[in-house]
Scaffold this motif. Structure first.
Motif, PDB file in Angstrom:
ATOM      1  N   ILE A 129      78.502  61.234  52.659  1.00  0.00           N
ATOM      2  CA  ILE A 129      78.076  59.837  52.623  1.00  0.00           C
ATOM      3  C   ILE A 129      77.515  59.410  53.974  1.00  0.00           C
ATOM      4  O   ILE A 129      76.475  58.728  54.050  1.00  0.00           O
ATOM      5  CB  ILE A 129      79.245  58.928  52.192  1.00  0.00           C
ATOM      6  N   ALA A 130      78.161  59.806  55.038  1.00  0.00           N
ATOM      7  CA  ALA A 130      77.700  59.437  56.379  1.00  0.00           C
ATOM      8  C   ALA A 130      76.308  60.005  56.656  1.00  0.00           C
ATOM      9  O   ALA A 130      75.447  59.331  57.238  1.00  0.00           O
ATOM     10  CB  ALA A 130      78.693  59.939  57.429  1.00  0.00           C
ATOM     11  N   GLU A 131      76.064  61.242  56.245  1.00  0.00           N
ATOM     12  CA  GLU A 131      74.763  61.872  56.478  1.00  0.00           C
ATOM     13  C   GLU A 131      73.661  61.172  55.686  1.00  0.00           C
ATOM     14  O   GLU A 131      72.557  60.942  56.201  1.00  0.00           O
ATOM     15  CB  GLU A 131      74.833  63.344  56.103  1.00  0.00           C
ATOM     16  N   VAL A 132      73.954  60.825  54.431  1.00  0.00           N
ATOM     17  CA  VAL A 132      72.971  60.129  53.607  1.00  0.00           C
ATOM     18  C   VAL A 132      72.703  58.734  54.168  1.00  0.00           C
ATOM     19  O   VAL A 132      71.552  58.290  54.243  1.00  0.00           O
ATOM     20  CB  VAL A 132      73.434  60.053  52.141  1.00  0.00           C
ATOM     21  N   ALA A 133      73.756  58.042  54.555  1.00  0.00           N
ATOM     22  CA  ALA A 133      73.602  56.701  55.107  1.00  0.00           C
ATOM     23  C   ALA A 133      72.778  56.712  56.392  1.00  0.00           C
ATOM     24  O   ALA A 133      71.967  55.811  56.648  1.00  0.00           O
ATOM     25  CB  ALA A 133      74.973  56.081  55.369  1.00  0.00           C
ATOM     26  N   LYS A 134      72.971  57.731  57.212  1.00  0.00           N
ATOM     27  CA  LYS A 134      72.193  57.844  58.452  1.00  0.00           C
ATOM     28  C   LYS A 134      70.711  58.010  58.150  1.00  0.00           C
ATOM     29  O   LYS A 134      69.849  57.448  58.833  1.00  0.00           O
ATOM     30  CB  LYS A 134      72.696  59.034  59.267  1.00  0.00           C
ATOM     31  N   ALA A 135      70.392  58.745  57.103  1.00  0.00           N
ATOM     32  CA  ALA A 135      68.998  58.988  56.733  1.00  0.00           C
ATOM     33  C   ALA A 135      68.357  57.799  56.030  1.00  0.00           C
ATOM     34  O   ALA A 135      67.179  57.500  56.241  1.00  0.00           O
ATOM     35  CB  ALA A 135      68.904  60.226  55.846  1.00  0.00           C
ATOM     36  N   ASP A 136      69.151  57.094  55.183  1.00  0.00           N
ATOM     37  CA  ASP A 136      68.576  56.068  54.307  1.00  0.00           C
ATOM     38  C   ASP A 136      68.999  54.640  54.629  1.00  0.00           C
ATOM     39  O   ASP A 136      68.536  53.703  53.981  1.00  0.00           O
ATOM     40  CB  ASP A 136      68.953  56.366  52.852  1.00  0.00           C
ATOM     41  N   GLY A 137      69.895  54.470  55.571  1.00  0.00           N
ATOM     42  CA  GLY A 137      70.375  53.129  55.900  1.00  0.00           C
ATOM     43  C   GLY A 137      71.701  52.812  55.265  1.00  0.00           C
ATOM     44  O   GLY A 137      72.524  52.114  55.847  1.00  0.00           O
ATOM     45  N   SER A 138      71.919  53.296  54.073  1.00  0.00           N
ATOM     46  CA  SER A 138      73.215  53.198  53.395  1.00  0.00           C
ATOM     47  C   SER A 138      73.229  54.218  52.270  1.00  0.00           C
ATOM     48  O   SER A 138      72.165  54.614  51.763  1.00  0.00           O
ATOM     49  CB  SER A 138      73.466  51.790  52.827  1.00  0.00           C
ATOM     50  N   PHE A 139      74.415  54.642  51.883  1.00  0.00           N
ATOM     51  CA  PHE A 139      74.511  55.579  50.765  1.00  0.00           C
ATOM     52  C   PHE A 139      74.008  54.918  49.488  1.00  0.00           C
ATOM     53  O   PHE A 139      73.300  55.527  48.689  1.00  0.00           O
ATOM     54  CB  PHE A 139      75.958  56.036  50.593  1.00  0.00           C
ATOM     55  N   GLY A 140      74.341  53.648  49.315  1.00  0.00           N
ATOM     56  CA  GLY A 140      73.904  52.920  48.131  1.00  0.00           C
ATOM     57  C   GLY A 140      72.402  52.799  48.018  1.00  0.00           C
ATOM     58  O   GLY A 140      71.863  52.681  46.912  1.00  0.00           O
ATOM     59  N   ARG A 141      71.713  52.827  49.159  1.00  0.00           N
ATOM     60  CA  ARG A 141      70.252  52.783  49.127  1.00  0.00           C
ATOM     61  C   ARG A 141      69.698  54.003  48.400  1.00  0.00           C
ATOM     62  O   ARG A 141      68.785  53.891  47.583  1.00  0.00           O
ATOM     63  CB  ARG A 141      69.723  52.740  50.552  1.00  0.00           C
ATOM     64  N   ARG A 142      70.237  55.189  48.712  1.00  0.00           N
ATOM     65  CA  ARG A 142      69.784  56.404  48.035  1.00  0.00           C
ATOM     66  C   ARG A 142      70.082  56.324  46.536  1.00  0.00           C
ATOM     67  O   ARG A 142      69.236  56.673  45.717  1.00  0.00           O
ATOM     68  CB  ARG A 142      70.472  57.628  48.639  1.00  0.00           C
ATOM     69  N   ILE A 143      71.275  55.860  46.198  1.00  0.00           N
ATOM     70  CA  ILE A 143      71.644  55.763  44.783  1.00  0.00           C
ATOM     71  C   ILE A 143      70.775  54.733  44.078  1.00  0.00           C
ATOM     72  O   ILE A 143      70.270  54.971  42.967  1.00  0.00           O
ATOM     73  CB  ILE A 143      73.129  55.384  44.639  1.00  0.00           C
ATOM     74  N   GLY A 144      70.587  53.589  44.702  1.00  0.00           N
ATOM     75  CA  GLY A 144      69.808  52.524  44.080  1.00  0.00           C
ATOM     76  C   GLY A 144      68.358  52.911  43.837  1.00  0.00           C
ATOM     77  O   GLY A 144      67.758  52.522  42.831  1.00  0.00           O
ATOM     78  N   ASP A 145      67.778  53.668  44.760  1.00  0.00           N
ATOM     79  CA  ASP A 145      66.367  54.042  44.648  1.00  0.00           C
ATOM     80  C   ASP A 145      66.137  55.226  43.710  1.00  0.00           C
ATOM     81  O   ASP A 145      64.993  55.519  43.368  1.00  0.00           O
ATOM     82  CB  ASP A 145      65.810  54.385  46.030  1.00  0.00           C
ATOM     83  N   TRP A 146      67.204  55.898  43.312  1.00  0.00           N
ATOM     84  CA  TRP A 146      67.031  57.069  42.438  1.00  0.00           C
ATOM     85  C   TRP A 146      66.615  56.588  41.050  1.00  0.00           C
ATOM     86  O   TRP A 146      67.294  55.770  40.434  1.00  0.00           O
ATOM     87  CB  TRP A 146      68.324  57.860  42.341  1.00  0.00           C
ATOM     88  N   PRO A 147      65.504  57.059  40.508  1.00  0.00           N
ATOM     89  CA  PRO A 147      65.019  56.545  39.222  1.00  0.00           C
ATOM     90  C   PRO A 147      65.937  56.896  38.056  1.00  0.00           C
ATOM     91  O   PRO A 147      66.445  58.014  37.969  1.00  0.00           O
ATOM     92  CB  PRO A 147      63.643  57.207  39.070  1.00  0.00           C
ATOM     93  N   ALA A 148      66.116  55.930  37.176  1.00  0.00           N
ATOM     94  CA  ALA A 148      66.952  56.158  35.994  1.00  0.00           C
ATOM     95  C   ALA A 148      66.383  57.289  35.144  1.00  0.00           C
ATOM     96  O   ALA A 148      67.139  58.022  34.492  1.00  0.00           O
ATOM     97  CB  ALA A 148      67.046  54.877  35.167  1.00  0.00           C
ATOM     98  N   GLU A 149      65.060  57.447  35.172  1.00  0.00           N
ATOM     99  CA  GLU A 149      64.418  58.484  34.362  1.00  0.00           C
ATOM    100  C   GLU A 149      64.765  59.889  34.845  1.00  0.00           C
ATOM    101  O   GLU A 149      64.445  60.870  34.168  1.00  0.00           O
ATOM    102  CB  GLU A 149      62.906  58.279  34.378  1.00  0.00           C
ATOM    103  N   ASP A 150      65.420  59.986  35.995  1.00  0.00           N
ATOM    104  CA  ASP A 150      65.900  61.280  36.502  1.00  0.00           C
ATOM    105  C   ASP A 150      67.391  61.179  36.830  1.00  0.00           C
ATOM    106  O   ASP A 150      67.856  61.723  37.821  1.00  0.00           O
ATOM    107  CB  ASP A 150      65.105  61.692  37.749  1.00  0.00           C
ATOM    108  N   PHE A 151      68.128  60.482  35.984  1.00  0.00           N
ATOM    109  CA  PHE A 151      69.565  60.337  36.222  1.00  0.00           C
ATOM    110  C   PHE A 151      70.253  61.700  36.242  1.00  0.00           C
ATOM    111  O   PHE A 151      71.172  61.929  37.030  1.00  0.00           O
ATOM    112  CB  PHE A 151      70.195  59.453  35.142  1.00  0.00           C
ATOM    113  N   GLY A 152      69.791  62.613  35.412  1.00  0.00           N
ATOM    114  CA  GLY A 152      70.362  63.953  35.420  1.00  0.00           C
ATOM    115  C   GLY A 152      70.187  64.634  36.762  1.00  0.00           C
ATOM    116  O   GLY A 152      71.067  65.375  37.216  1.00  0.00           O
ATOM    117  N   GLY A 153      69.057  64.380  37.410  1.00  0.00           N
ATOM    118  CA  GLY A 153      68.837  64.918  38.739  1.00  0.00           C
ATOM    119  C   GLY A 153      69.804  64.352  39.753  1.00  0.00           C
ATOM    120  O   GLY A 153      70.245  65.053  40.670  1.00  0.00           O
TER     121      GLY A 153
END
Length: 239
Positions: A129-153
């Protein structure tokens, strides 16, 4: 292959899956009406709302799922306030830098579920989580931006990069946090099998892709979220 082309290929192969409205009708007949099926299904959070969730809450939710795996969820529910305290509110930086002394203290602490592999997985997810947050600003940012059409991804990414977040653990955690998506419960898998999408619980890349494509078709047909579609599929099968 796009979801639309995938659907056409199934029609040409003589195994057209039901439309979402047809599956909803099956669920409504079983559950006492359309409203009984759809009422109470939570609306997924927006990308911005997910991005605003503090990183410690993501770690806490992942930890909860990891600790619940294989034991009664009630046990974890009763212990949860003490678990939060034992992990210092799941402060991501603090947990990521867990010392061996603290690790040893935790696995001897009766306030938590004393499983060394699970405690280690929580620490590893703090690092993740810390590594993702450092790259994207927050972990939730990465999750929020992930398209629903690729939820399996997204599920595959959590399983690959996180610790003990495969299977249903990652999917349930995402639903609890408000991310749009599906859970491949026994009932949902049974409906997918009945529609000819898969022939068993999906494990291969091809089967997982087929599941995502089917959900994308139903999403396009209905305009509803993957979360709603998943819940409707689950209710369309006799328990």
């Amino acid at each position: 292959m796009s979801a639309a082309l995938w659907q056409l290929s199934r029609i040409s192969g003589g195994t057209e899956m039901r439309s979402f409205d047809e599956i909803l009708a099956i669920a409504a007949e079983r559950k006492g009406g359309r409203d009984a099926v759809l009422d109470g299904i939570p609306k997924p959070k927006t990308a911005e709302a997910l991005a605003a969730i503090p990183d410690d809450r993501w770690l806490a939710q992942f930890a909860r799922g990891i600790l619940q795996a294989g034991i009664s969820w009630t046990v974890v529910d009763k212990k949860w306030p003490d678990i939060e305290a034992a992990f210092h509110g799941f402060d991501v930086g603090r947990v990521a830098l867990m010392s061996e002394d603290w690790f040893d203290e935790l696995i001897a602490d009766p306030r938590i579920v004393r499983s060394p592999p699970k405690v280690r997985a929580i620490q590893e997810n703090a690092v993740f989580i810390a590594e993702v947050a450092k790259a994207d600003g927050s972990f939730g940012r990465r999750i929020g931006d992930w398209p629903a059409e690729d939820f399996g991804g997204l599920l595959d990414w959590l399983q690959r990069e996180g610790a003990r977040l495969g299977g249903a653990t990652g999917a349930y955690a995402l639903r609890q946090m408000g991310k749009e998506g599906y859970i491949l419960s026994g009932s949902v898998v049974a409906r997918l099998v009945a529609e000819g999408v898969i022939d068993k619980a999906p494990t291969s890349k091809a089967a997982k892709r087929a599941v995502q494509d089917a959900f994308n078709v139903w999403k396009a047909q209905s305009g509803l979220s993957l979360t709603v579609i998943s819940r409707v599929l689950a209710q369309s099968i006799d328990a």
